[in-house]
Write an enzyme that holds these catalytic residues in place. Structure first.
Site, PDB file in Angstrom:
ATOM      1  N   SER A  15      53.270 -11.851  70.137  1.00  0.00           N
ATOM      2  CA  SER A  15      52.001 -12.401  69.648  1.00  0.00           C
ATOM      3  C   SER A  15      51.652 -11.820  68.279  1.00  0.00           C
ATOM      4  O   SER A  15      52.165 -10.759  67.899  1.00  0.00           O
ATOM      5  CB  SER A  15      50.888 -12.035  70.658  1.00  0.00           C
ATOM      6  OG  SER A  15      49.646 -12.531  70.243  1.00  0.00           O
ATOM      7  N   ASP A  36      57.864  -6.637  74.410  1.00  0.00           N
ATOM      8  CA  ASP A  36      56.485  -6.926  74.844  1.00  0.00           C
ATOM      9  C   ASP A  36      56.461  -6.914  76.366  1.00  0.00           C
ATOM     10  O   ASP A  36      57.505  -6.753  77.016  1.00  0.00           O
ATOM     11  CB  ASP A  36      56.025  -8.295  74.277  1.00  0.00           C
ATOM     12  CG  ASP A  36      54.509  -8.374  74.099  1.00  0.00           C
ATOM     13  OD1 ASP A  36      53.776  -8.126  75.085  1.00  0.00           O
ATOM     14  OD2 ASP A  36      54.053  -8.692  72.987  1.00  0.00           O
ATOM     15  N   VAL A  60      55.177  -0.348  76.591  1.00  0.00           N
ATOM     16  CA  VAL A  60      55.490   0.705  75.608  1.00  0.00           C
ATOM     17  C   VAL A  60      55.123   2.112  76.086  1.00  0.00           C
ATOM     18  O   VAL A  60      55.584   3.098  75.517  1.00  0.00           O
ATOM     19  CB  VAL A  60      54.821   0.447  74.232  1.00  0.00           C
ATOM     20  CG1 VAL A  60      55.473  -0.730  73.533  1.00  0.00           C
ATOM     21  CG2 VAL A  60      53.315   0.266  74.355  1.00  0.00           C
ATOM     22  N   CYS A  87      53.478  -2.711  67.008  1.00  0.00           N
ATOM     23  CA  CYS A  87      52.314  -3.615  66.932  1.00  0.00           C
ATOM     24  C   CYS A  87      51.633  -3.778  68.286  1.00  0.00           C
ATOM     25  O   CYS A  87      50.578  -4.398  68.350  1.00  0.00           O
ATOM     26  CB  CYS A  87      52.729  -4.989  66.420  1.00  0.00           C
ATOM     27  SG  CYS A  87      53.144  -5.010  64.670  1.00  0.00           S
ATOM     28  N   TYR A 162      38.754   2.335  70.572  1.00  0.00           N
ATOM     29  CA  TYR A 162      39.704   1.700  69.641  1.00  0.00           C
ATOM     30  C   TYR A 162      39.836   2.526  68.359  1.00  0.00           C
ATOM     31  O   TYR A 162      40.944   2.807  67.892  1.00  0.00           O
ATOM     32  CB  TYR A 162      39.215   0.286  69.345  1.00  0.00           C
ATOM     33  CG  TYR A 162      40.161  -0.549  68.521  1.00  0.00           C
ATOM     34  CD1 TYR A 162      41.395  -0.951  69.033  1.00  0.00           C
ATOM     35  CD2 TYR A 162      39.814  -0.963  67.238  1.00  0.00           C
ATOM     36  CE1 TYR A 162      42.256  -1.729  68.275  1.00  0.00           C
ATOM     37  CE2 TYR A 162      40.673  -1.743  66.477  1.00  0.00           C
ATOM     38  CZ  TYR A 162      41.894  -2.125  67.000  1.00  0.00           C
ATOM     39  OH  TYR A 162      42.747  -2.896  66.254  1.00  0.00           O
TER      40      TYR A 162
HETATM   41  N1  NAD Z   1      44.485  -8.979  64.298  1.00  0.00           N
HETATM   42  C1  NAD Z   1      43.791  -8.154  63.564  1.00  0.00           C
HETATM   43  O1  NAD Z   1      42.922  -8.566  62.787  1.00  0.00           O
HETATM   44  C2  NAD Z   1      44.069  -6.662  63.620  1.00  0.00           C
HETATM   45  C3  NAD Z   1      43.339  -5.829  62.767  1.00  0.00           C
HETATM   46  C4  NAD Z   1      43.580  -4.462  62.775  1.00  0.00           C
HETATM   47  C5  NAD Z   1      44.537  -3.947  63.633  1.00  0.00           C
HETATM   48  N2  NAD Z   1      45.225  -4.776  64.453  1.00  0.00           N
HETATM   49  C6  NAD Z   1      46.219  -4.154  65.334  1.00  0.00           C
HETATM   50  O2  NAD Z   1      47.453  -4.807  65.174  1.00  0.00           O
HETATM   51  C7  NAD Z   1      48.191  -4.779  66.396  1.00  0.00           C
HETATM   52  C8  NAD Z   1      48.572  -6.199  66.758  1.00  0.00           C
HETATM   53  O3  NAD Z   1      47.378  -6.954  66.883  1.00  0.00           O
HETATM   54  P1  NAD Z   1      47.394  -8.526  67.152  1.00  0.00           P
HETATM   55  O4  NAD Z   1      46.141  -9.070  66.603  1.00  0.00           O
HETATM   56  O5  NAD Z   1      48.704  -9.074  66.749  1.00  0.00           O
HETATM   57  O6  NAD Z   1      47.222  -8.499  68.745  1.00  0.00           O
HETATM   58  P2  NAD Z   1      47.772  -9.473  69.881  1.00  0.00           P
HETATM   59  O7  NAD Z   1      46.884  -9.256  71.047  1.00  0.00           O
HETATM   60  O8  NAD Z   1      47.975 -10.861  69.340  1.00  0.00           O
HETATM   61  O9  NAD Z   1      49.222  -8.858  70.196  1.00  0.00           O
HETATM   62  C9  NAD Z   1      49.366  -7.625  70.820  1.00  0.00           C
HETATM   63  C10 NAD Z   1      50.584  -7.687  71.711  1.00  0.00           C
HETATM   64  O10 NAD Z   1      50.753  -6.393  72.295  1.00  0.00           O
HETATM   65  C11 NAD Z   1      51.225  -6.586  73.606  1.00  0.00           C
HETATM   66  N3  NAD Z   1      50.956  -5.411  74.423  1.00  0.00           N
HETATM   67  C12 NAD Z   1      49.753  -4.943  74.865  1.00  0.00           C
HETATM   68  N4  NAD Z   1      49.926  -3.859  75.629  1.00  0.00           N
HETATM   69  C13 NAD Z   1      51.270  -3.613  75.677  1.00  0.00           C
HETATM   70  C14 NAD Z   1      52.086  -2.647  76.328  1.00  0.00           C
HETATM   71  N5  NAD Z   1      51.546  -1.678  77.077  1.00  0.00           N
HETATM   72  N6  NAD Z   1      53.426  -2.718  76.149  1.00  0.00           N
HETATM   73  C15 NAD Z   1      53.976  -3.695  75.388  1.00  0.00           C
HETATM   74  N7  NAD Z   1      53.270  -4.648  74.764  1.00  0.00           N
HETATM   75  C16 NAD Z   1      51.920  -4.604  74.915  1.00  0.00           C
HETATM   76  C17 NAD Z   1      50.480  -7.822  74.104  1.00  0.00           C
HETATM   77  O11 NAD Z   1      51.149  -8.418  75.211  1.00  0.00           O
HETATM   78  C18 NAD Z   1      50.474  -8.705  72.860  1.00  0.00           C
HETATM   79  O12 NAD Z   1      51.577  -9.596  72.834  1.00  0.00           O
HETATM   80  C19 NAD Z   1      47.288  -4.089  67.416  1.00  0.00           C
HETATM   81  O13 NAD Z   1      47.638  -2.723  67.484  1.00  0.00           O
HETATM   82  C20 NAD Z   1      45.899  -4.238  66.815  1.00  0.00           C
HETATM   83  O14 NAD Z   1      45.050  -3.206  67.221  1.00  0.00           O
HETATM   84  C21 NAD Z   1      45.009  -6.124  64.479  1.00  0.00           C
END
Ligand code: NAD
Length: 256
Positions: A15, A36, A60, A87, A162
């Protein structure tokens, strides 16, 4: 490091930011392990990418799962995983205390466990293997990229867990880079602002527009491929090490 030499384990790559990164690295000639949760879309994404990609169902936070994912990468691509992009992450929104009582401690610790523990777990296990491999040109053996957030610096109301997790990722970047320097492994962290991943894309358009206006320039949500682009640059630029890079269009989050 050149993408042709890369076997990348990208966590959370079913994702959002992880998926865009895995797709970009794969387009550039890297081999990718889509890492994932078992119930994620990881298998479909790996299948769509085809040759040079595989899905490793992984939590993870589990040593056994990450070990199996590293084994699967080596078995499929004939070389140890030499790039990790962390990620995988989760978020909760809860205030420290409300009229209903204090923040749930289990929930707080779960966010730390997945975001910080999970990122450290993949790096420590990948580093243990890489430290025994032959170095590439220039003495490089690997590159690890973590994902913090602007919430590490400007955490909003309800983001105690967070922000604590993302602050920890910022804090561990330099010491891990120092720990691994002798092995030729670099460590950097990207601190994204607001990106159009499934989480934000699911919000009503009006809310997305309001969020976009908070970004000084460009006043829009980031494209996940822009995150992937920076990850690629970090992999390719050998002087980047021990650094946290904000990728946020000069966004500074207000209290709420
Ligand atoms: N989207 C944003 O605007 C944004 C901003 C700042 C930081 N982030 C960070 O970027 C990263 C990715 O965010 P995103 O928006 O793509 O999120 P998302 O929810 O689209 O993707 C996160 C993925 O992590 C996987 N995941 C969750 N727990 C897990 C585990 N224990 N083991 C393996 N996989 C696991 C989920 O299944 C999911 O596919 C995250 O760490 C988030 O905190 C995102």
């Amino acid at each position: 490091m050149k993408l042709q030499d890369v076997v990348a384990l990208v966590t959370g790559s079913a994702s959002g930011l992880g998926r865009a990164t895995a797709e970009r690295l794969h387009r550039g000639g890297a081999k990718v392990v889509i890492c994932d949760l078992p119930q994620s879309q990881g298998a479909e994404i790996a299948k769509a990418l085809g040759e040079g990609a595989l899905f490793a169902p992984t939590d993870v936070t589990s040593e056994a799962d990450v070990t199996a994912a590293l084994d699967a990468g080596k078995a499929a691509f004939g070389r140890d995983v030499n790039v990790v992009v962390n990620c995988a992450g989760i978020a909760v929104a809860a205030r420290t205390v409300t009229r209903k009582g204090p923040h749930d401690l289990g929930q707080f610790l779960k966010v730390l466990n997945v975001n910080v523990g999970g990122s450290f777990n993949t790096m420590r296990l990948a580093a243990a293997r890489l430290s025994e491999t032959e170095a590439l040109a220039g003495g490089e053996r690997g590159v690890f990229i973590n994902t913090a957030s602007v919430a590490a610096y400007d955490g909003q109301i309800g983001q105690a867990a967070y922000s604590a997790s993302k602050g920890a990722i910022v804090g561990m970047t330099l010491p891990i880079a120092r720990d691994l320097a002798g092995f030729g492994i670099r460590v950097c962290t990207i601190a994204p602002g607001l990106f159009r991943t499934p989480m934000l894309a699911g919000l009503p358009e009006q809310v997305q527009n309001e969020l976009s206006k908070m970004v000084p320039f460009p006043s829009r949500l980031g494209d996940p491929d822009e995150y992937g682009h920076l990850a690629q640059h970090i992999i390719e630029n050998a002087m980047l090490n021990g650094e946290v890079i904000r990728l946020d269009g000069a966004l500074r989050m207000p209290p709420k």
